[in-house]
Motif scaffolding. Structure first.
Motif, PDB file in Angstrom:
ATOM      1  N   LEU A   1     -12.914  -5.423   2.259  1.00  0.00           N
ATOM      2  CA  LEU A   1     -11.880  -6.199   1.590  1.00  0.00           C
ATOM      3  C   LEU A   1     -10.806  -6.641   2.579  1.00  0.00           C
ATOM      4  O   LEU A   1     -10.346  -7.791   2.553  1.00  0.00           O
ATOM      5  CB  LEU A   1     -11.253  -5.389   0.451  1.00  0.00           C
ATOM      6  CG  LEU A   1     -12.209  -4.844  -0.620  1.00  0.00           C
ATOM      7  CD1 LEU A   1     -11.411  -4.214  -1.762  1.00  0.00           C
ATOM      8  CD2 LEU A   1     -13.130  -5.927  -1.154  1.00  0.00           C
ATOM      9  N   ARG A   2     -10.409  -5.739   3.455  1.00  0.00           N
ATOM     10  CA  ARG A   2      -9.399  -6.084   4.473  1.00  0.00           C
ATOM     11  C   ARG A   2      -9.877  -7.232   5.356  1.00  0.00           C
ATOM     12  O   ARG A   2      -9.089  -8.099   5.743  1.00  0.00           O
ATOM     13  CB  ARG A   2      -9.117  -4.881   5.361  1.00  0.00           C
ATOM     14  CG  ARG A   2      -8.265  -3.807   4.750  1.00  0.00           C
ATOM     15  CD  ARG A   2      -7.653  -2.949   5.870  1.00  0.00           C
ATOM     16  NE  ARG A   2      -7.166  -1.681   5.361  1.00  0.00           N
ATOM     17  CZ  ARG A   2      -6.018  -1.544   4.701  1.00  0.00           C
ATOM     18  NH1 ARG A   2      -5.274  -2.608   4.465  1.00  0.00           N
ATOM     19  NH2 ARG A   2      -5.632  -0.357   4.277  1.00  0.00           N
TER      20      ARG A   2
ATOM     21  N   GLU B   1       0.812  -1.224   0.000  1.00  0.00           N
ATOM     22  CA  GLU B   1       0.000   0.000   0.000  1.00  0.00           C
ATOM     23  C   GLU B   1       0.842   1.269   0.000  1.00  0.00           C
ATOM     24  O   GLU B   1       0.382   2.326  -0.433  1.00  0.00           O
ATOM     25  CB  GLU B   1      -0.958  -0.024   1.193  1.00  0.00           C
ATOM     26  CG  GLU B   1      -1.964  -1.165   1.110  1.00  0.00           C
ATOM     27  CD  GLU B   1      -2.862  -1.243   2.322  1.00  0.00           C
ATOM     28  OE1 GLU B   1      -3.226  -0.185   2.872  1.00  0.00           O
ATOM     29  OE2 GLU B   1      -3.196  -2.373   2.732  1.00  0.00           O
TER      30      GLU B   1
ATOM     31  N   ILE C   1     -12.936   0.105   1.640  1.00  0.00           N
ATOM     32  CA  ILE C   1     -11.705  -0.655   1.881  1.00  0.00           C
ATOM     33  C   ILE C   1     -11.912  -1.705   2.967  1.00  0.00           C
ATOM     34  O   ILE C   1     -11.431  -2.843   2.854  1.00  0.00           O
ATOM     35  CB  ILE C   1     -10.554   0.290   2.276  1.00  0.00           C
ATOM     36  CG1 ILE C   1     -10.186   1.203   1.106  1.00  0.00           C
ATOM     37  CG2 ILE C   1      -9.338  -0.501   2.733  1.00  0.00           C
ATOM     38  CD1 ILE C   1      -9.151   2.247   1.451  1.00  0.00           C
TER      39      ILE C   1
ATOM     40  N   LEU D   1      -4.581  -6.176   1.373  1.00  0.00           N
ATOM     41  CA  LEU D   1      -5.439  -5.890   0.221  1.00  0.00           C
ATOM     42  C   LEU D   1      -4.893  -6.596  -1.009  1.00  0.00           C
ATOM     43  O   LEU D   1      -3.687  -6.594  -1.259  1.00  0.00           O
ATOM     44  CB  LEU D   1      -5.504  -4.389  -0.051  1.00  0.00           C
ATOM     45  CG  LEU D   1      -6.272  -3.514   0.936  1.00  0.00           C
ATOM     46  CD1 LEU D   1      -6.176  -2.048   0.525  1.00  0.00           C
ATOM     47  CD2 LEU D   1      -7.733  -3.933   1.023  1.00  0.00           C
TER      48      LEU D   1
END
Length: 387
Positions: free
Chosen positions: A153-154, A136, A150, A161
């Motif tokens: 997804l985490r 990231e 976000i 990710l």
């Protein structure tokens, strides 16, 4: 070892140059050919060097206006800025694309980045072992993305990710305002899709069991992420089938049916509704409580050159690029409106959330829907076919 002749290599090289053969497979063939005929000093010496030095990445998306927006506002500028070619592929639906990914060698093969839709597909790819781990720190523009997009997804990939969220959409209900009043649409909500007075003028998406079951759940008073009376769901879908004019197969067909007034109401992708409205068609958009909401993200498959992928992702999240793509495809970007000033065109799009928090947006629970995918797909296919 099979004998590799220069004539065979000519054919393979021509296939590579014309895009019929992936760079990955071309390099694999060169590796085999090198031991057979010896490439150093041959007329292909520079071709080999160029192939190994070539910088490219493959991106697969939905085609049509969506892919066109990516090409014009992201891929071409990225190539101009970096010299890295984006090989632009298309797919018809998530299941057919996943089949191609599984069949490639090695699994994933030449596929690098995909414009996937809905959190359940992120979970599906991760569970199958296709997930990468992005650095990231090399995607600084990620700081401008809505945390509400976000976070889901985490949670799936345990804090890391494998993709960056890119746009937001809904599968709401489109209706023709010449034939259906706003008051009637809002009063009926999801049940508009079962209005008997619209028999022969209703539509739905043929290719997705989730969308059809989702609205059957809302119509029968159930939570789409926890349906407790499946008999009522199947009965509602059978009843609806008798009211249908057409199950559409693509966004282009959806827009044509609505614009030509062949259907008056249907489930519809919010971006296609926005396009119809911008063209002046009398199309309203209904987003009843529990509307099927989804995010789309740029998923990086395991084995991809992460340095190149992260360059492309960061470029695509640059506000100027993300806003241009959003306006081109008619879906709000993943950029947080509290951090990035968005345009009036984006603010008018269905599914846009000015807060960036997405409170009240209902997303599909990936574990719930993935656990029943095979069973429910088969059932939906039978009902759609009239049995």
């Amino acid at each position: 070892m099979a004998i590799v002749t220069k004539e065979k290599l000519d054919r393979v090289y021509d296939a590579y140059k014309t895009g019929k053969l992936s760079r990955r497979h071309f390099l694999k063939y060169l590796g085999l050919a090198g031991a057979s005929i010896g490439l150093i000093g041959s007329p292909f010496g520079n071709a080999v060097k160029d192939a190994w030095a070539a910088k490219s990445i493959r991106f697969d998306g939905w085609g049509g206006s969506v892919s066109e927006a990516f090409r014009e506002h992201a891929f071409k500028p990225f190539t101009n800025a970096t010299g890295i070619e984006v090989i632009d592929g298309e797919f018809g639906d998530m299941n057919s694309y996943l089949t191609r990914v599984k069949a490639s060698y090695p699994p994933g093969g030449e596929f690098n980045i995909a414009h996937l839709s809905a959190v359940f597909d992120y979970a599906r790819y991760a569970e199958l072992g296709f997930a990468s781990v992005l650095d990231e720190a090399k995607i600084p523009n990620l700081k401008n993305v809505m945390e509400s997009m976000i976070k889901p997804l985490r949670e799936i990939t345990k804090g890391t990710l494998s993709a960056v969220p890119y746009d937001l959409g809904q599968t709401g209900i489109a209706y023709n305002t010449k034939h259906i009043s706003k008051e009637k649409a809002e009063k009926l909500g999801a049940s508009l899709l079962w209005d008997k007075s619209l028999k022969g003028k209703l539509g739905s998406w043929e290719g997705d069991f989730r969308t059809n079951m989702w609205y059957a759940a809302l119509h029968t008073g159930q939570s789409p992420n926890n349906m407790t009376d499946l008999k009522a769901i199947w009965a509602a879908l059978r009843e609806q089938r008798d009211l249908m004019k057409k199950y559409w197969a693509s966004g282009a067909e959806l827009m044509s049916l609505l614009a030509n007034e062949e259907i008056y109401a249907t489930v519809a992708w919010s971006g296609r509704v926005a396009a119809l409205q911008q063209e002046g068609n009398p199309i309203g958009y209904l987003s009843p409580k529990g509307t099927y909401s989804w995010m789309e993200y740029l998923f990086v498959l395991k084995g991809t050159d992460l340095d190149i992928a992260q360059q492309l992702l960061n470029f695509m999240l640059e506000p100027a690029a993300a806003i241009a793509v959003a306006e081109g495809q008619n879906y709000p970007p993943s950029l947080d409106p509290s951090k990035v000033e968005l345009t009036d065109k984006i603010k008018k799009m269905p599914a846009f959330d000015p807060t960036g928090k997405l409170d009240g947006y209902l997303f599909a629970n990936p574990a719930y829907w993935n656990a029943h995918q095979v069973e429910w797909t088969e059932k939906w296919d039978r009902i759609k076919a009239g049995s």
